[in-house]
Enzyme design. Structure first.
Site, PDB file in Angstrom:
ATOM      1  N   HIS A 275     -23.232 -19.411  71.543  1.00  0.00           N
ATOM      2  CA  HIS A 275     -24.045 -20.938  71.461  1.00  0.00           C
ATOM      3  C   HIS A 275     -25.260 -21.108  72.087  1.00  0.00           C
ATOM      4  O   HIS A 275     -25.486 -20.359  73.267  1.00  0.00           O
ATOM      5  CB  HIS A 275     -22.820 -21.920  72.074  1.00  0.00           C
ATOM      6  CG  HIS A 275     -23.065 -23.376  71.360  1.00  0.00           C
ATOM      7  ND1 HIS A 275     -24.004 -24.157  72.057  1.00  0.00           N
ATOM      8  CD2 HIS A 275     -22.744 -24.052  70.442  1.00  0.00           C
ATOM      9  CE1 HIS A 275     -24.175 -25.265  71.543  1.00  0.00           C
ATOM     10  NE2 HIS A 275     -23.182 -24.904  70.383  1.00  0.00           N
ATOM     11  N   GLU A 330     -16.516 -23.326  66.112  1.00  0.00           N
ATOM     12  CA  GLU A 330     -16.113 -23.056  64.729  1.00  0.00           C
ATOM     13  C   GLU A 330     -14.951 -22.042  64.768  1.00  0.00           C
ATOM     14  O   GLU A 330     -14.330 -22.110  63.627  1.00  0.00           O
ATOM     15  CB  GLU A 330     -17.400 -22.225  64.488  1.00  0.00           C
ATOM     16  CG  GLU A 330     -18.749 -22.852  64.183  1.00  0.00           C
ATOM     17  CD  GLU A 330     -18.690 -24.142  63.115  1.00  0.00           C
ATOM     18  OE1 GLU A 330     -17.752 -24.635  62.744  1.00  0.00           O
ATOM     19  OE2 GLU A 330     -19.799 -24.789  63.120  1.00  0.00           O
TER      20      GLU A 330
HETATM   21  N1  ACO Z   1     -21.889 -12.051  68.049  1.00  0.00           N
HETATM   22  C1  ACO Z   1     -22.825 -10.800  68.667  1.00  0.00           C
HETATM   23  N2  ACO Z   1     -23.873 -11.042  69.313  1.00  0.00           N
HETATM   24  C2  ACO Z   1     -24.198 -12.152  69.567  1.00  0.00           C
HETATM   25  C3  ACO Z   1     -23.740 -13.268  69.289  1.00  0.00           C
HETATM   26  C4  ACO Z   1     -22.109 -13.110  68.270  1.00  0.00           C
HETATM   27  N3  ACO Z   1     -21.415 -14.195  67.807  1.00  0.00           N
HETATM   28  N4  ACO Z   1     -24.124 -14.334  69.469  1.00  0.00           N
HETATM   29  C5  ACO Z   1     -25.184 -13.980  70.246  1.00  0.00           C
HETATM   30  N5  ACO Z   1     -25.262 -12.659  70.364  1.00  0.00           N
HETATM   31  C6  ACO Z   1     -26.327 -11.949  70.833  1.00  0.00           C
HETATM   32  C7  ACO Z   1     -27.556 -11.577  70.168  1.00  0.00           C
HETATM   33  O1  ACO Z   1     -27.227 -10.514  69.298  1.00  0.00           O
HETATM   34  C8  ACO Z   1     -28.523 -11.361  71.150  1.00  0.00           C
HETATM   35  O2  ACO Z   1     -28.650 -10.022  71.485  1.00  0.00           O
HETATM   36  P1  ACO Z   1     -29.845  -9.352  71.557  1.00  0.00           P
HETATM   37  O3  ACO Z   1     -30.653 -10.030  72.649  1.00  0.00           O
HETATM   38  O4  ACO Z   1     -29.288  -8.030  72.117  1.00  0.00           O
HETATM   39  O5  ACO Z   1     -30.478  -9.366  70.180  1.00  0.00           O
HETATM   40  C9  ACO Z   1     -28.140 -12.205  72.489  1.00  0.00           C
HETATM   41  O6  ACO Z   1     -26.672 -12.500  72.187  1.00  0.00           O
HETATM   42  C10 ACO Z   1     -28.476 -13.605  72.026  1.00  0.00           C
HETATM   43  O7  ACO Z   1     -28.577 -14.304  70.952  1.00  0.00           O
HETATM   44  P2  ACO Z   1     -29.482 -15.375  70.450  1.00  0.00           P
HETATM   45  O8  ACO Z   1     -29.380 -15.571  68.922  1.00  0.00           O
HETATM   46  O9  ACO Z   1     -30.644 -15.551  71.065  1.00  0.00           O
HETATM   47  O10 ACO Z   1     -28.739 -16.571  70.879  1.00  0.00           O
HETATM   48  P3  ACO Z   1     -28.878 -18.057  70.304  1.00  0.00           P
HETATM   49  O11 ACO Z   1     -28.466 -19.217  71.647  1.00  0.00           O
HETATM   50  O12 ACO Z   1     -30.081 -18.384  69.863  1.00  0.00           O
HETATM   51  O13 ACO Z   1     -27.733 -18.444  69.246  1.00  0.00           O
HETATM   52  C11 ACO Z   1     -25.970 -18.798  67.817  1.00  0.00           C
HETATM   53  C12 ACO Z   1     -26.683 -19.207  69.087  1.00  0.00           C
HETATM   54  C13 ACO Z   1     -26.813 -18.819  66.797  1.00  0.00           C
HETATM   55  C14 ACO Z   1     -24.708 -19.530  67.863  1.00  0.00           C
HETATM   56  C15 ACO Z   1     -25.514 -17.176  68.153  1.00  0.00           C
HETATM   57  O14 ACO Z   1     -24.528 -17.294  69.068  1.00  0.00           O
HETATM   58  C16 ACO Z   1     -24.722 -16.900  66.717  1.00  0.00           C
HETATM   59  O15 ACO Z   1     -25.423 -16.261  65.643  1.00  0.00           O
HETATM   60  N6  ACO Z   1     -23.368 -17.011  66.858  1.00  0.00           N
HETATM   61  C17 ACO Z   1     -22.496 -16.517  65.603  1.00  0.00           C
HETATM   62  C18 ACO Z   1     -22.547 -17.606  64.465  1.00  0.00           C
HETATM   63  C19 ACO Z   1     -21.741 -18.981  64.838  1.00  0.00           C
HETATM   64  O16 ACO Z   1     -20.758 -18.998  65.554  1.00  0.00           O
HETATM   65  N7  ACO Z   1     -22.150 -20.082  64.767  1.00  0.00           N
HETATM   66  C20 ACO Z   1     -21.697 -21.387  65.083  1.00  0.00           C
HETATM   67  C21 ACO Z   1     -22.385 -22.042  66.298  1.00  0.00           C
HETATM   68  S1  ACO Z   1     -21.697 -23.316  66.813  1.00  0.00           S
HETATM   69  C22 ACO Z   1     -22.232 -24.372  66.015  1.00  0.00           C
HETATM   70  O17 ACO Z   1     -23.081 -24.172  65.340  1.00  0.00           O
HETATM   71  C23 ACO Z   1     -21.391 -26.114  65.839  1.00  0.00           C
END
Ligand code: ACO
Length: 389
Positions: A275, A330
């Site tokens: 998140h 989610e």
């Molecule tokens: N699975 C695997 N790796 C992840 C995940 C995940 N769910 N979430 C983050 N990471 C990793 C990324 O690959 C990244 O690694 P890297 O730096 O080696 O590339 C690191 O963690 C940071 O990720 P960011 O994308 O910068 O984190 P951000 O805070 O921008 O993203 C987000 C948040 C978009 C929710 C992300 O965690 C994600 O894509 N999750 C999966 C989709 C999801 O569950 N969405 C619902 C969110 S809740 C809502 O919207 C109400």
């Protein structure tokens, strides 16, 4: 470095700094935050999102307590008025003729979010809404939208819409108008809990959209139609249906570890984890997990999902020791929404119904102390020049 001759100005060199927006006579060194990240753009007394400690408060009350002791109408009323009345009721509303005609005119292939956005817009056209928005307007729109979504879901399946039953509270009424039968208490309670956790979440993109529209002194229906448009984007509208898909791919508890590792090895993300704000376990996920586990008819794969969660949390911690990646809302929204019998394509629009309370409360709050929201852009286009002759 780019060398460019700017008419009227001696030869200047500004390529490297052009990317930072420097133009001769147009220097702009103000800080710029892409996506407005970290920028405080409003003050609110509605929702407090504490990402570090995994807390979510509505007007100071903990989300877990509100789920346990409240209902969606009581929580919506709290957000609109600041008063806690646990017995507050709100039934679904009537559909004006013009709205029903509009919904009938949509193709049955329309996305439920498009239908809901259209219905809210058509509703606004029938209401002669005045500015500033009031709690009564918020109540009317929040009551209207579940009827509109239920009507669309029936129309696209070749069935007639069902009139609201004023004896039912809002979430029960929505399920009744969707399915044609009154839900059992456990099912209504589970979806009500989902509505409570979805009601409000600070200045997210759709709520900000609603506040921007309101700041121009536009009306409530315009603000909420715009908010639905913002929520429709996949970066905001969430991914509970993708959680369903991934759990199906896992298939069995024995395969969970292998599947999680293979998915991460491919560079893919685990849906329902991570998140932007929460570094701790999302408190909404914790509340919905309890609800999912106490449901009378949870989807069969709930046990599989909890097993996948355990493995995923462990593997994510091993792979990202520097960044806390925990379960988000989610993950447990998925079993609750499936367990109450909604089809995955209705998930985003159902989320939009839940968020009506927060959007409309922000609209009221914005109009009470309004200043036109009008940020600046740093100009990085060509410097002043003559038209080619
Ligand atoms: N699975 C695997 N790796 C992840 C995940 C995940 N769910 N979430 C983050 N990471 C990793 C990324 O690959 C990244 O690694 P890297 O730096 O080696 O590339 C690191 O963690 C940071 O990720 P960011 O994308 O910068 O984190 P951000 O805070 O921008 O993203 C987000 C948040 C978009 C929710 C992300 O965690 C994600 O894509 N999750 C999966 C989709 C999801 O569950 N969405 C619902 C969110 S809740 C809502 O919207 C109400």
């Amino acid at each position: 470095m780019i060398e460019e001759h700017v008419p009227g100005v001696p030869h200047v060199t500004w390529g490297r700094i052009a990317n930072r927006g420097y133009h001769p006579g147009m220097s702009d060194e103000r800080p710029y935050s892409p996506g407005l990240e970290g920028v405080v753009a409003a003050e609110t007394g509605l929702g407090y999102v504490d990402g570090e400690r995994g807390r979510l408060l509505y007007r100071g009350y903990r989300i877990g307590d509100l789920v346990e002791h409240g209902t969606y109408p009581a929580v919506a009323n709290l957000l609109w008025t600041g008063d806690w009345d646990a017995g507050h009721r709100l039934s679904t509303g009537e559909l004006p003729r013009g709205v029903l005609d509009t919904l009938r005119a949509l193709p049955n292939t329309a996305k439920p979010m498009d239908a809901l956005r259209t219905a809210v817009s058509a509703w606004g056209a029938t209401q002669a809404l005045t500015w500033p928005a009031t709690a009564d307007q918020a109540r009317a729109l929040t009551a209207f939208s579940p009827s509109a979504l239920a009507a669309f879901a029936r129309l696209r399946a070749g069935k007639e819409p069902i009139d609201p039953d004023p004896s039912l509270n809002l979430v029960e009424g929505f399920l009744y108008q969707l399915n044609g039968t009154k839900p059992d208490a456990g099912t209504a309670r589970a979806l009500d809990a989902y509505f409570v956790v979805g009601a409000e979440h600070g200045l997210n993109a759709s709520t900000f959209t609603a506040r921007v529209i309101t700041s121009t002194r536009s009306d409530l229906a315009s603000a909420v139609a715009g908010a639905i448009g913002a929520l429709k984007g996949p970066l905001h509208g969430g991914a509970p249906s993708e959680v369903v898909e991934q759990i199906h791919q896992v298939g069995s508890v024995e395969r969970a570890e292998q599947w999680v590792k293979e998915t991460l090895d491919k560079g893919e993300r685990l849906m329902g984890f991570g998140h932007r704000v929460y570094r701790a376990y999302d408190p909404r996920a914790a509340a919905l997990r309890k609800v999912a586990e106490s449901m009378e008819h949870p989807p069969e794969w709930l046990a599989l999902a909890t097993a996948v969660e355990d493995v995923a949390l462990r593997v994510l911690e091993e792979r990202h020791p520097e960044r806390a990646l925990k379960t988000n809302v989610e993950f447990y929204a998925a079993p609750v929404l499936m367990g109450v019998g909604l089809t995955p394509d209705l998930f985003p629009a159902t989320f939009a119904l839940a968020r009506h309370a927060g959007w409309t409360a922000h609209v009221i709050e914005q109009s009470a102390d309004n200043r036109l929201i009008r940020p600046d852009a740093r100009y990085i286009g060509p410097a002043e020049r003559d038209l080619p002759s």
